[in-house]
Design a protein around this motif. Structure first.
Motif, PDB file in Angstrom:
ATOM      1  N   ASP A  73      -2.540 -36.864  10.455  1.00 29.98           N
ATOM      2  CA  ASP A  73      -3.675 -36.205  11.149  1.00 29.98           C
ATOM      3  C   ASP A  73      -2.436 -36.003  12.842  1.00 29.98           C
ATOM      4  O   ASP A  73      -2.619 -36.603  13.339  1.00 29.98           O
ATOM      5  N   ILE A  74      -0.926 -34.933  12.546  1.00 28.20           N
ATOM      6  CA  ILE A  74      -0.213 -35.084  13.366  1.00 28.20           C
ATOM      7  C   ILE A  74      -0.709 -34.416  14.420  1.00 28.20           C
ATOM      8  O   ILE A  74      -0.399 -35.161  16.064  1.00 28.20           O
ATOM      9  N   ALA A  75      -0.869 -33.623  14.519  1.00 30.59           N
ATOM     10  CA  ALA A  75      -2.261 -32.792  15.607  1.00 30.59           C
ATOM     11  C   ALA A  75      -2.991 -34.011  16.706  1.00 30.59           C
ATOM     12  O   ALA A  75      -3.007 -33.070  18.001  1.00 30.59           O
ATOM     13  N   ASN A  76      -4.004 -34.826  15.807  1.00 30.47           N
ATOM     14  CA  ASN A  76      -4.164 -35.695  16.633  1.00 30.47           C
ATOM     15  C   ASN A  76      -4.142 -37.496  17.092  1.00 30.47           C
ATOM     16  O   ASN A  76      -4.161 -37.949  17.094  1.00 30.47           O
ATOM     17  N   ASP A  77      -2.531 -37.298  16.063  1.00 33.53           N
ATOM     18  CA  ASP A  77      -2.371 -39.013  15.996  1.00 33.53           C
ATOM     19  C   ASP A  77      -2.794 -39.876  15.772  1.00 33.53           C
ATOM     20  O   ASP A  77      -3.300 -41.321  16.195  1.00 33.53           O
ATOM     21  N   THR A  78      -3.775 -39.229  14.045  1.00 32.87           N
ATOM     22  CA  THR A  78      -5.144 -39.998  13.646  1.00 32.87           C
ATOM     23  C   THR A  78      -4.506 -40.555  11.711  1.00 32.87           C
ATOM     24  O   THR A  78      -3.656 -39.555  11.354  1.00 32.87           O
ATOM     25  N   VAL A  79      -4.401 -41.325  11.476  1.00 30.85           N
ATOM     26  CA  VAL A  79      -4.622 -41.809   9.825  1.00 30.85           C
ATOM     27  C   VAL A  79      -5.602 -42.253   9.056  1.00 30.85           C
ATOM     28  O   VAL A  79      -6.535 -42.740  10.298  1.00 30.85           O
ATOM     29  N   TYR A  80      -5.307 -41.775   8.463  1.00 28.98           N
ATOM     30  CA  TYR A  80      -7.135 -41.329   7.198  1.00 28.98           C
ATOM     31  C   TYR A  80      -6.841 -42.722   6.167  1.00 28.98           C
ATOM     32  O   TYR A  80      -5.735 -42.765   5.582  1.00 28.98           O
ATOM     33  N   LEU A  81      -8.035 -42.704   6.084  1.00 26.92           N
ATOM     34  CA  LEU A  81      -7.554 -43.788   4.026  1.00 26.92           C
ATOM     35  C   LEU A  81      -9.214 -43.710   3.579  1.00 26.92           C
ATOM     36  O   LEU A  81     -10.126 -44.022   3.967  1.00 26.92           O
ATOM     37  N   GLN A  82      -8.946 -42.398   2.994  1.00 25.07           N
ATOM     38  CA  GLN A  82     -10.261 -41.892   2.367  1.00 25.07           C
ATOM     39  C   GLN A  82     -10.628 -42.903   0.951  1.00 25.07           C
ATOM     40  O   GLN A  82      -9.634 -43.031  -0.062  1.00 25.07           O
ATOM     41  N   MET A  83     -11.754 -43.655   1.005  1.00 27.68           N
ATOM     42  CA  MET A  83     -12.205 -44.642  -0.206  1.00 27.68           C
ATOM     43  C   MET A  83     -12.877 -44.260  -0.856  1.00 27.68           C
ATOM     44  O   MET A  83     -14.228 -44.199  -0.691  1.00 27.68           O
ATOM     45  N   ASN A  84     -12.801 -43.377  -2.604  1.00 24.93           N
ATOM     46  CA  ASN A  84     -14.030 -43.234  -3.032  1.00 24.93           C
ATOM     47  C   ASN A  84     -13.882 -44.629  -4.266  1.00 24.93           C
ATOM     48  O   ASN A  84     -13.337 -45.506  -4.669  1.00 24.93           O
ATOM     49  N   SER A  85     -15.563 -44.253  -4.553  1.00 29.30           N
ATOM     50  CA  SER A  85     -15.624 -45.229  -6.033  1.00 29.30           C
ATOM     51  C   SER A  85     -15.410 -46.872  -6.281  1.00 29.30           C
ATOM     52  O   SER A  85     -14.676 -47.776  -6.526  1.00 29.30           O
ATOM     53  N   LEU A  86     -15.700 -46.591  -4.519  1.00 29.56           N
ATOM     54  CA  LEU A  86     -15.629 -48.570  -4.183  1.00 29.56           C
ATOM     55  C   LEU A  86     -16.790 -49.876  -5.037  1.00 29.56           C
ATOM     56  O   LEU A  86     -17.431 -48.710  -5.619  1.00 29.56           O
ATOM     57  N   LYS A  87     -15.792 -50.480  -4.667  1.00 28.03           N
ATOM     58  CA  LYS A  87     -16.577 -51.783  -5.444  1.00 28.03           C
ATOM     59  C   LYS A  87     -16.934 -52.679  -4.484  1.00 28.03           C
ATOM     60  O   LYS A  87     -16.372 -52.613  -3.589  1.00 28.03           O
ATOM     61  N   PRO A  88     -17.526 -53.582  -5.022  1.00 30.09           N
ATOM     62  CA  PRO A  88     -17.976 -54.774  -4.347  1.00 30.09           C
ATOM     63  C   PRO A  88     -17.172 -55.723  -3.968  1.00 30.09           C
ATOM     64  O   PRO A  88     -17.090 -56.067  -2.496  1.00 30.09           O
ATOM     65  N   GLU A  89     -15.545 -55.905  -4.743  1.00 27.46           N
ATOM     66  CA  GLU A  89     -14.499 -56.298  -4.474  1.00 27.46           C
ATOM     67  C   GLU A  89     -13.722 -55.551  -3.227  1.00 27.46           C
ATOM     68  O   GLU A  89     -12.945 -56.583  -2.397  1.00 27.46           O
ATOM     69  N   ASP A  90     -14.583 -55.044  -2.805  1.00 27.21           N
ATOM     70  CA  ASP A  90     -13.883 -53.919  -1.856  1.00 27.21           C
ATOM     71  C   ASP A  90     -14.216 -54.069  -0.160  1.00 27.21           C
ATOM     72  O   ASP A  90     -13.866 -53.833   0.803  1.00 27.21           O
ATOM     73  N   THR A  91     -14.754 -54.849  -0.625  1.00 35.91           N
ATOM     74  CA  THR A  91     -15.545 -55.244   0.761  1.00 35.91           C
ATOM     75  C   THR A  91     -14.496 -56.447   1.608  1.00 35.91           C
ATOM     76  O   THR A  91     -14.634 -57.250   1.055  1.00 35.91           O
ATOM     77  N   ALA A  92     -14.591 -55.887   3.146  1.00 33.33           N
ATOM     78  CA  ALA A  92     -13.751 -56.482   3.414  1.00 33.33           C
ATOM     79  C   ALA A  92     -13.057 -56.331   4.778  1.00 33.33           C
ATOM     80  O   ALA A  92     -13.953 -54.830   5.818  1.00 33.33           O
TER      81      ALA A  92
END
Length: 122
Positions: A73-92
């Motif tokens: 989001d250039i206007a707000n100097d923000t980066v996003y990470l949308q994470m879907n279908s999360l798995k237990p191994e994504d824990t971190a």
């Protein structure tokens, strides 16, 4: 000096979704790339995703398989990470990072946030 502040982590059940945010300050970002990394207990830090601020070019870790999307989001100097279908191994702990240069395939970063915990229950 670039400052990075992450938010959006939490506890989610397997199959659920989370969106991480990273607010960036301290520099004009036109010539920077932004990345997300993660580190699980007892494991090395690994690359998750990156995006070029100017061109919007993206890169993802091989294990992502279309489940995560990085955006800016250039206007707000923000980066996003949308994470879907999360798995237990994504824990971190997930870290936001920044580096000078638009080549998202070079994964050496100069600035790091404090991290946000993501826990996926089975």
């Amino acid at each position: 000096q670039v400052q990075l502040v992450e938010s959006g982590g939490g506890l989610v059940q397997a199959g659920g979704s989370l969106r991480l945010s990273c607010v960036v300050s301290g520099r004009t970002l036109n010539k920077y790339s932004m990345g997300w990394f993660r580190q699980a207990p007892g494991r090395e830090r690994e690359f998750v995703a990156a995006i070029s601020w100017m061109y919007g070019t993206t890169d993802y870790g091989n294990y992502v398989n279309g489940r995560f999307t990085i955006s800016k989001d250039i206007a707000n100097d923000t980066v996003y990470l949308q994470m879907n279908s999360l798995k237990p191994e994504d824990t971190a702990i997930y870290y936001c990072a920044a580096k000078f240069g638009s080549n998202v395939f070079m994964r050496r970063y100069d600035y790091w946030g404090q991290g946000t915990q993501v826990t996926v229950s089975s």
